[in-house]
Design a protein around this motif. Structure first.
Motif, PDB file in Angstrom:
ATOM      1  N   GLU A 139      19.789  78.267  93.352  1.00 11.02           N
ATOM      2  CA  GLU A 139      20.152  77.772  92.161  1.00 11.02           C
ATOM      3  C   GLU A 139      20.228  77.649  91.162  1.00 11.02           C
ATOM      4  O   GLU A 139      19.983  77.222  90.739  1.00 11.02           O
ATOM      5  N   ASN A 140      19.240  75.959  92.354  1.00 11.50           N
ATOM      6  CA  ASN A 140      19.334  74.658  91.117  1.00 11.50           C
ATOM      7  C   ASN A 140      17.562  75.428  90.818  1.00 11.50           C
ATOM      8  O   ASN A 140      17.169  74.665  89.858  1.00 11.50           O
ATOM      9  N   GLU A 141      16.758  76.594  91.078  1.00 11.93           N
ATOM     10  CA  GLU A 141      15.629  76.150  91.285  1.00 11.93           C
ATOM     11  C   GLU A 141      15.534  77.807  90.014  1.00 11.93           C
ATOM     12  O   GLU A 141      14.495  77.078  89.042  1.00 11.93           O
ATOM     13  N   LEU A 142      16.340  78.462  90.129  1.00 11.44           N
ATOM     14  CA  LEU A 142      15.920  79.254  89.091  1.00 11.44           C
ATOM     15  C   LEU A 142      16.539  78.737  87.729  1.00 11.44           C
ATOM     16  O   LEU A 142      15.964  78.875  86.649  1.00 11.44           O
ATOM     17  N   GLN A 143      17.560  77.582  87.436  1.00 13.67           N
ATOM     18  CA  GLN A 143      18.185  76.951  86.174  1.00 13.67           C
ATOM     19  C   GLN A 143      18.232  78.482  84.847  1.00 13.67           C
ATOM     20  O   GLN A 143      19.230  79.093  85.821  1.00 13.67           O
ATOM     21  N   ASP A 144      17.893  78.203  83.717  1.00 18.22           N
ATOM     22  CA  ASP A 144      18.594  79.108  82.640  1.00 18.22           C
ATOM     23  C   ASP A 144      17.460  80.075  83.100  1.00 18.22           C
ATOM     24  O   ASP A 144      16.994  80.168  81.151  1.00 18.22           O
ATOM     25  N   PHE A 148      13.360  84.404  88.178  1.00 21.11           N
ATOM     26  CA  PHE A 148      12.132  83.218  88.851  1.00 21.11           C
ATOM     27  C   PHE A 148      10.952  83.444  88.447  1.00 21.11           C
ATOM     28  O   PHE A 148       9.769  81.915  88.322  1.00 21.11           O
ATOM     29  N   GLY A 149      10.410  84.605  87.994  1.00 26.01           N
ATOM     30  CA  GLY A 149       9.040  85.182  86.740  1.00 26.01           C
ATOM     31  C   GLY A 149       9.019  84.469  85.359  1.00 26.01           C
ATOM     32  O   GLY A 149       7.740  84.869  85.068  1.00 26.01           O
ATOM     33  N   GLY A 150      10.444  83.998  84.558  1.00 26.18           N
ATOM     34  CA  GLY A 150      10.140  84.234  83.447  1.00 26.18           C
ATOM     35  C   GLY A 150      10.818  85.469  82.746  1.00 26.18           C
ATOM     36  O   GLY A 150      12.093  85.602  83.278  1.00 26.18           O
ATOM     37  N   ASP A 151      10.965  85.543  82.052  1.00 28.92           N
ATOM     38  CA  ASP A 151      11.383  86.641  81.163  1.00 28.92           C
ATOM     39  C   ASP A 151      10.698  87.961  81.835  1.00 28.92           C
ATOM     40  O   ASP A 151      11.171  88.766  81.872  1.00 28.92           O
ATOM     41  N   GLU A 152      10.089  88.352  82.110  1.00 26.49           N
ATOM     42  CA  GLU A 152      10.150  89.444  83.170  1.00 26.49           C
ATOM     43  C   GLU A 152       9.310  89.443  84.884  1.00 26.49           C
ATOM     44  O   GLU A 152       9.565  87.953  84.687  1.00 26.49           O
ATOM     45  N   PHE A 153      10.792  89.843  85.688  1.00 26.52           N
ATOM     46  CA  PHE A 153      10.011  89.392  87.604  1.00 26.52           C
ATOM     47  C   PHE A 153       8.730  89.166  87.744  1.00 26.52           C
ATOM     48  O   PHE A 153       8.007  90.106  87.492  1.00 26.52           O
ATOM     49  N   GLY A 154       8.898  88.260  89.115  1.00 22.37           N
ATOM     50  CA  GLY A 154       7.110  88.606  89.745  1.00 22.37           C
ATOM     51  C   GLY A 154       7.276  88.086  90.907  1.00 22.37           C
ATOM     52  O   GLY A 154       8.751  88.921  91.369  1.00 22.37           O
ATOM     53  N   PHE A 155       6.918  87.236  91.740  1.00 24.20           N
ATOM     54  CA  PHE A 155       6.571  87.507  93.242  1.00 24.20           C
ATOM     55  C   PHE A 155       7.840  86.953  93.825  1.00 24.20           C
ATOM     56  O   PHE A 155       8.522  88.288  94.140  1.00 24.20           O
ATOM     57  N   GLN A 192      21.799  90.362  88.525  1.00 19.91           N
ATOM     58  CA  GLN A 192      22.656  91.749  87.490  1.00 19.91           C
ATOM     59  C   GLN A 192      20.975  92.137  87.376  1.00 19.91           C
ATOM     60  O   GLN A 192      21.138  93.335  87.186  1.00 19.91           O
ATOM     61  N   GLU A 193      20.831  90.674  86.865  1.00 20.68           N
ATOM     62  CA  GLU A 193      19.164  91.484  85.802  1.00 20.68           C
ATOM     63  C   GLU A 193      18.721  91.973  86.215  1.00 20.68           C
ATOM     64  O   GLU A 193      17.923  93.305  86.289  1.00 20.68           O
ATOM     65  N   LEU A 194      18.790  91.722  87.670  1.00 21.87           N
ATOM     66  CA  LEU A 194      17.232  92.474  88.877  1.00 21.87           C
ATOM     67  C   LEU A 194      17.661  94.157  89.060  1.00 21.87           C
ATOM     68  O   LEU A 194      16.588  94.472  89.016  1.00 21.87           O
ATOM     69  N   ILE A 195      18.873  93.873  89.774  1.00 23.43           N
ATOM     70  CA  ILE A 195      18.839  95.496  90.390  1.00 23.43           C
ATOM     71  C   ILE A 195      19.310  97.033  89.153  1.00 23.43           C
ATOM     72  O   ILE A 195      19.325  97.980  89.717  1.00 23.43           O
ATOM     73  N   ASN A 196      19.434  95.515  87.789  1.00 21.81           N
ATOM     74  CA  ASN A 196      19.697  96.916  86.582  1.00 21.81           C
ATOM     75  C   ASN A 196      18.410  97.114  85.950  1.00 21.81           C
ATOM     76  O   ASN A 196      18.024  98.007  84.815  1.00 21.81           O
ATOM     77  N   HIS A 197      17.305  96.379  85.973  1.00 20.42           N
ATOM     78  CA  HIS A 197      15.807  96.790  85.561  1.00 20.42           C
ATOM     79  C   HIS A 197      15.577  97.920  85.857  1.00 20.42           C
ATOM     80  O   HIS A 197      15.494  98.475  86.821  1.00 20.42           O
ATOM     81  N   PRO A 198      15.138  98.867  84.839  1.00 20.20           N
ATOM     82  CA  PRO A 198      14.540  99.906  85.148  1.00 20.20           C
ATOM     83  C   PRO A 198      12.927 100.672  86.376  1.00 20.20           C
ATOM     84  O   PRO A 198      13.920 101.121  86.755  1.00 20.20           O
ATOM     85  N   VAL A 199      12.879  98.945  86.528  1.00 16.89           N
ATOM     86  CA  VAL A 199      12.010 100.111  87.378  1.00 16.89           C
ATOM     87  C   VAL A 199      12.126  99.267  89.084  1.00 16.89           C
ATOM     88  O   VAL A 199      12.602 100.332  89.848  1.00 16.89           O
TER      89      VAL A 199
END
Length: 225
Positions: A139-144, A148-155, A192-199
């Motif tokens: 939670e602390n690492e994610l911040q705002d 975690f990968g920025g505007d698009e998901f990553g590793f 929620q952003e992750l599991i609803n991302h189309p990919v």
């Protein structure tokens, strides 16, 4: 260029978040893949030959060369197919992504599983505390950030599919308040952003059969007390 089905095979089981990691990476890269479902109660000769050390899925086979362990496979895919990069190009940011992905596997996967699927009550409580502490670090690492990968998901986001998809099922099975929007608002929004991302959404397995399976497992464990 995307690989053909003849080039690439994935050994896995439907519903495994570790197999999902690989499927997300393949989907993101546009790689066609032959999926061979394993029966872990009766493992195939191909699985035992391809992963003789751990004898588990996922195993990724590219040009007859097997690679085991989900995060190793995702990194291999990223290095082999350069489009839609998963890891950052900057060496420091790349090492940071590896650190937090390993943190998820070391500190959250086992502890959250044992928070639910362990008979001993004290052991459960200990693992709940460990899970909450580890989730707070994330939670602390994610911040705002959106991901975690920025505007698009990553590793790290791909590694975190276990948190976003599996932990909510586990806690619902046990009636446990482990990963909630009240406790971890930023991380919950990320999930929620992750599991609803189309990919990602296109790859995740149906939730209800998994819930039924884990509910049955939980009730069996509870009955054995």
């Amino acid at each position: 260029m995307a690989a053909t089905q003849e080039d690439v095979t994935l050994l896995g089981v439907v519903g495994s978040p570790f197999v999902c990691r690989v499927q997300i990476a393949l989907k993101l890269k546009g790689i066609e893949c032959k999926f061979l479902e394993e029966n872990l109660a009766n493992k195939s000769d191909l699985l035992l030959k391809s992963n003789p050390v751990y004898k588990k899925v996922p195993v990724f086979i590219h040009n007859e060369k097997p690679i085991a362990e989900s995060l190793v496979i995702v990194e291999y895919i990223d290095e082999t197919w350069k489009n839609n990069p998963i890891l950052p190009s900057d060496p420091y940011q790349r090492s940071f992504a590896r650190f937090w992905s390993k943190f998820i596997d070391d500190k959250i996967v086992g502890a959250s599983w044992k928070s639910v699927f362990t008979v001993d009550e004290k052991e459960r409580e200990k693992n709940v505390e460990e899970s909450l502490e580890a989730l707070q670090f994330l939670e602390n690492e994610l911040q705002d950030k959106r991901f975690f990968g920025g505007d698009e998901f990553g590793f790290v986001d791909i590694a975190g599919v276990f948190i976003a998809f599996s932990i909510p099922i586990f806690q619902e099975v046990a009636g446990l308040q482990l990963f909630t929007s009240e406790k971890f608002p930023k991380l919950f929004k990320w999930s929620q952003e992750l599991i609803n991302h189309p990919v990602v959404k296109d790859v995740l397995p149906p939730r209800e059969p998994l819930f039924a399976f884990f509910k049955s497992l939980y009730e069996s464990l509870s009955a054995s007390k």
